[in-house]
Motif scaffolding. Sequence first.
Motif, PDB file in Angstrom:
ATOM      1  N   ILE B  63       0.863  -1.181   0.000  1.00  0.00           N
ATOM      2  CA  ILE B  63       0.000   0.000   0.000  1.00  0.00           C
ATOM      3  C   ILE B  63       0.902   1.236   0.000  1.00  0.00           C
ATOM      4  O   ILE B  63       1.729   1.404   0.897  1.00  0.00           O
ATOM      5  CB  ILE B  63      -0.897   0.026   1.256  1.00  0.00           C
ATOM      6  CG1 ILE B  63      -1.733  -1.261   1.373  1.00  0.00           C
ATOM      7  CG2 ILE B  63      -1.767   1.286   1.264  1.00  0.00           C
ATOM      8  CD1 ILE B  63      -2.885  -1.382   0.424  1.00  0.00           C
ATOM      9  N   VAL B 242      -3.867   9.946   8.957  1.00  0.00           N
ATOM     10  CA  VAL B 242      -3.628   8.603   9.516  1.00  0.00           C
ATOM     11  C   VAL B 242      -4.948   7.958   9.935  1.00  0.00           C
ATOM     12  O   VAL B 242      -5.199   6.780   9.667  1.00  0.00           O
ATOM     13  CB  VAL B 242      -2.669   8.665  10.724  1.00  0.00           C
ATOM     14  CG1 VAL B 242      -2.462   7.266  11.307  1.00  0.00           C
ATOM     15  CG2 VAL B 242      -1.330   9.269  10.315  1.00  0.00           C
ATOM     16  N   GLU B 243      -5.791   8.748  10.589  1.00  0.00           N
ATOM     17  CA  GLU B 243      -7.071   8.201  11.054  1.00  0.00           C
ATOM     18  C   GLU B 243      -7.919   7.734   9.865  1.00  0.00           C
ATOM     19  O   GLU B 243      -8.561   6.677   9.928  1.00  0.00           O
ATOM     20  CB  GLU B 243      -7.797   9.262  11.897  1.00  0.00           C
ATOM     21  CG  GLU B 243      -7.042   9.545  13.211  1.00  0.00           C
ATOM     22  CD  GLU B 243      -7.346  10.909  13.829  1.00  0.00           C
ATOM     23  OE1 GLU B 243      -8.258  11.622  13.342  1.00  0.00           O
ATOM     24  OE2 GLU B 243      -6.660  11.279  14.815  1.00  0.00           O
ATOM     25  N   LYS B 251      -4.905  -0.750   6.793  1.00  0.00           N
ATOM     26  CA  LYS B 251      -3.543  -1.299   6.823  1.00  0.00           C
ATOM     27  C   LYS B 251      -2.561  -0.144   6.917  1.00  0.00           C
ATOM     28  O   LYS B 251      -2.823   0.938   6.391  1.00  0.00           O
ATOM     29  CB  LYS B 251      -3.232  -2.026   5.508  1.00  0.00           C
ATOM     30  CG  LYS B 251      -3.870  -3.347   5.315  1.00  0.00           C
ATOM     31  CD  LYS B 251      -3.615  -3.819   3.880  1.00  0.00           C
ATOM     32  CE  LYS B 251      -4.443  -5.026   3.547  1.00  0.00           C
ATOM     33  NZ  LYS B 251      -4.532  -5.270   2.102  1.00  0.00           N
ATOM     34  N   ALA B 265       2.484  13.289   9.639  1.00  0.00           N
ATOM     35  CA  ALA B 265       1.891  12.216  10.463  1.00  0.00           C
ATOM     36  C   ALA B 265       1.809  10.909   9.672  1.00  0.00           C
ATOM     37  O   ALA B 265       2.207   9.853  10.164  1.00  0.00           O
ATOM     38  CB  ALA B 265       0.502  12.630  10.952  1.00  0.00           C
ATOM     39  N   GLN B 268       5.207   9.412   9.309  1.00  0.00           N
ATOM     40  CA  GLN B 268       5.643   8.773  10.567  1.00  0.00           C
ATOM     41  C   GLN B 268       4.952   7.431  10.763  1.00  0.00           C
ATOM     42  O   GLN B 268       5.560   6.444  11.185  1.00  0.00           O
ATOM     43  CB  GLN B 268       5.328   9.698  11.748  1.00  0.00           C
ATOM     44  CG  GLN B 268       6.200  10.947  11.795  1.00  0.00           C
ATOM     45  CD  GLN B 268       5.725  11.949  12.835  1.00  0.00           C
ATOM     46  OE1 GLN B 268       4.564  11.950  13.234  1.00  0.00           O
ATOM     47  NE2 GLN B 268       6.615  12.836  13.248  1.00  0.00           N
ATOM     48  N   TRP B 269       3.672   7.406  10.466  1.00  0.00           N
ATOM     49  CA  TRP B 269       2.877   6.183  10.619  1.00  0.00           C
ATOM     50  C   TRP B 269       3.413   5.080   9.709  1.00  0.00           C
ATOM     51  O   TRP B 269       3.663   3.955  10.147  1.00  0.00           O
ATOM     52  CB  TRP B 269       1.412   6.508  10.301  1.00  0.00           C
ATOM     53  CG  TRP B 269       0.447   5.370  10.424  1.00  0.00           C
ATOM     54  CD1 TRP B 269      -0.355   4.873   9.432  1.00  0.00           C
ATOM     55  CD2 TRP B 269       0.129   4.608  11.593  1.00  0.00           C
ATOM     56  NE1 TRP B 269      -1.130   3.852   9.903  1.00  0.00           N
ATOM     57  CE2 TRP B 269      -0.856   3.665  11.226  1.00  0.00           C
ATOM     58  CE3 TRP B 269       0.608   4.623  12.910  1.00  0.00           C
ATOM     59  CZ2 TRP B 269      -1.389   2.737  12.136  1.00  0.00           C
ATOM     60  CZ3 TRP B 269       0.086   3.705  13.811  1.00  0.00           C
ATOM     61  CH2 TRP B 269      -0.901   2.789  13.422  1.00  0.00           C
ATOM     62  N   SER B 272       6.875   3.612  10.709  1.00  0.00           N
ATOM     63  CA  SER B 272       7.029   3.018  12.049  1.00  0.00           C
ATOM     64  C   SER B 272       7.013   1.497  11.942  1.00  0.00           C
ATOM     65  O   SER B 272       6.508   0.803  12.824  1.00  0.00           O
ATOM     66  CB  SER B 272       5.902   3.497  12.969  1.00  0.00           C
ATOM     67  OG  SER B 272       4.645   3.043  12.505  1.00  0.00           O
ATOM     68  N   GLU B 307      12.745  16.426  10.050  1.00  0.00           N
ATOM     69  CA  GLU B 307      12.685  14.974  10.290  1.00  0.00           C
ATOM     70  C   GLU B 307      13.331  14.207   9.135  1.00  0.00           C
ATOM     71  O   GLU B 307      14.022  13.203   9.358  1.00  0.00           O
ATOM     72  CB  GLU B 307      11.231  14.528  10.517  1.00  0.00           C
ATOM     73  CG  GLU B 307      11.152  13.077  11.008  1.00  0.00           C
ATOM     74  CD  GLU B 307       9.827  12.702  11.673  1.00  0.00           C
ATOM     75  OE1 GLU B 307       8.983  13.584  11.940  1.00  0.00           O
ATOM     76  OE2 GLU B 307       9.642  11.492  11.924  1.00  0.00           O
ATOM     77  N   ARG B 311      16.301  11.212   9.417  1.00  0.00           N
ATOM     78  CA  ARG B 311      15.921   9.797   9.317  1.00  0.00           C
ATOM     79  C   ARG B 311      16.394   9.167   8.012  1.00  0.00           C
ATOM     80  O   ARG B 311      16.192   9.700   6.929  1.00  0.00           O
ATOM     81  CB  ARG B 311      14.407   9.651   9.470  1.00  0.00           C
ATOM     82  CG  ARG B 311      13.969  10.037  10.887  1.00  0.00           C
ATOM     83  CD  ARG B 311      12.497   9.860  11.084  1.00  0.00           C
ATOM     84  NE  ARG B 311      12.094   8.458  10.904  1.00  0.00           N
ATOM     85  CZ  ARG B 311      10.908   7.991  11.274  1.00  0.00           C
ATOM     86  NH1 ARG B 311      10.035   8.789  11.867  1.00  0.00           N
ATOM     87  NH2 ARG B 311      10.605   6.730  11.054  1.00  0.00           N
TER      88      ARG B 311
END
Lengths: 327, 327
Positions: B63, B242-243, B251, B265, B268-269, B272, B307, B311
């Motif tokens: 995805i 994200v929600e 997923k 967000a 980050q999701w 992770s 960020e 990363r």
Amino acid sequence: MNKIHLCTLAVLTSLSFSSLAKDCDANLLPSWKDSDSKTAIVNFVEQSTDSSKATFIPVSDRIAVFDNDGTLWSEKPIYFQIAFALDQIKALAKTHPEWKTQEPFKSVIENDLEKVFAGGKESLLQIMKVTHSGMTVEEYQQSVEQWLAAAKDKRFGKAYNDLTFKPMREMLTYLQENNFKTYIVSGGGVDFMRVWAPEAYNIPEEQIIGSALKYEYSFNDGQPKVMKLGELLTLDDKEVKVENIQYIIGKKPVLAVGNSDGDQAMMQWATSQPNSMAMIVHHTDEAREWKYDRQSDVGRLDKALDEANERDNWQLIDMKNDWCAVY
Amino acid sequence: MNKIHLCTLAVLTSLSFSSLAKDCDANLLPSWKDSDSKTAIVNFVEQSTDSSKATFIPVSDRIAVFDNDGTLWSEKPIYFQIAFALDQIKALAKTHPEWKTQEPFKSVIENDLEKVFAGGKESLLQIMKVTHSGMTVEEYQQSVEQWLAAAKDKRFGKAYNDLTFKPMREMLTYLQENNFKTYIVSGGGVDFMRVWAPEAYNIPEEQIIGSALKYEYSFNDGQPKVMKLGELLTLDDKEVKVENIQYIIGKKPVLAVGNSDGDQAMMQWATSQPNSMAMIVHHTDEAREWKYDRQSDVGRLDKALDEANERDNWQLIDMKNDWCAVY
């Protein structure tokens, strides 16, 4: 063996009408007797996929939506998700001694379901809130998975996810093989269904639409998580099913299958265009499954039953007479 | 011709660094120069699809989510959907004589955009409400279609849907060919995007997630319809992305691509988990597109830029140096 026996009985029973018309050994949709329902499914798929016909539907528009409870698996004597919630209450009761005197939990612990349901929506909401929120989606789904692995339906002694309807699974496979994108659009919880439905129906998580509680994302110092809140996001029933189909799929389905008045809106929506079809699973088989329609609290089929009788492209599936096997 | 010319220029400019490393004639992702970004994309796809590797991702988990505004097409000088809304106000003004004296409509009609935007969120909401609700989804989408066919971006003189980024379209195709399910997850309106994005990106309607107004279904005596109401259903930005991914896809994506802090967000999701990647389109090219990041009101890229620099699996795409062509 039991299935074969029942099927044989069914065939024998129907011999007086037409022995050939009730063949249960077909290669295509083998759990369906030769019936109006089976003919309707096969005709619909053939007319949709034959590019030489005016009824042809491009692959991108082959969206088929299915209700779940009572359409793809049983929903009696209570919705299986409610059975999960009640079992969870009992499991959680150890760490909630106060529930021994606090309704509706007290009645759940004492197995007094009549009293639980007498509490109406408010009681059920409390039970759902305690068992479905205040945790991450992942934690919730692990609890559903553990429950499914252990719990058995009392009447049939089977795991709940073994109570999906074999003929409907065959129908899903037949549609998928013909490049239909099959969706679940159910009043059941979307997080609940996503645990077991992908394997049971070969429908991926992202093609499952259902009721949901609000979600809350937090970053949590590099450990991001999504919590399930105790507030309703959507109750995916009746008109809301159409609104969620519009929002999430963005296309009008060409096939809608349900079993109750809660599915009537999406069946009307789907069949408000040419070359479309609606089907209704009619629970007529008290021996092999359950028998109910107009008078049932769960899965009431009343207005949609009238509409099915009036409309050419709404097809009733007579569970008792159309299916060789149920599970 | 223009594209080739710009590309040649870009190659010449970069000759001092490495003439071979900036090849623009590759078969794979031809509008991408050989750069860290291109390498990151190719490595990610190769490691995800090689079943002999520990980094392999099953097809059902491939995805990939993409922001739209500023990630797949331009978003300057104003979001194109705002341009649509402003043009609609002018078109509707004929039948609304009262708008000549009523803000924010008065300023829209007088082309005083500064004054319109000075009205803040409240003004914009009024404009969006009038142009995006009180009609069926079908009617709304017809108005978007008509506008797209006629309107031109002032700077480039192109239709708005010709301002999608060629390198990003190539990236989408490459992912799709490798069985990634590509999704749009955008702050833009879902009904707006569904008009043109399926053709532009080869992403079907049901893989487009965006902001939405509430829907209302009514049966309407056999003429069922879905109306767009003037109340917000979801503003698909920041945590809400994200929600909505959780609610609609169910997923965790393995790849998230954006261009602003509004996408942080979901990046980050996605990242992770192991074997995942985030990418950020950095607008560094004022000659061919626009140049902005930390100070911009639209598409501000500030915290996510920090960020990305920290990363390993967050990759910046330098529009000016990494792309042979923009549109």
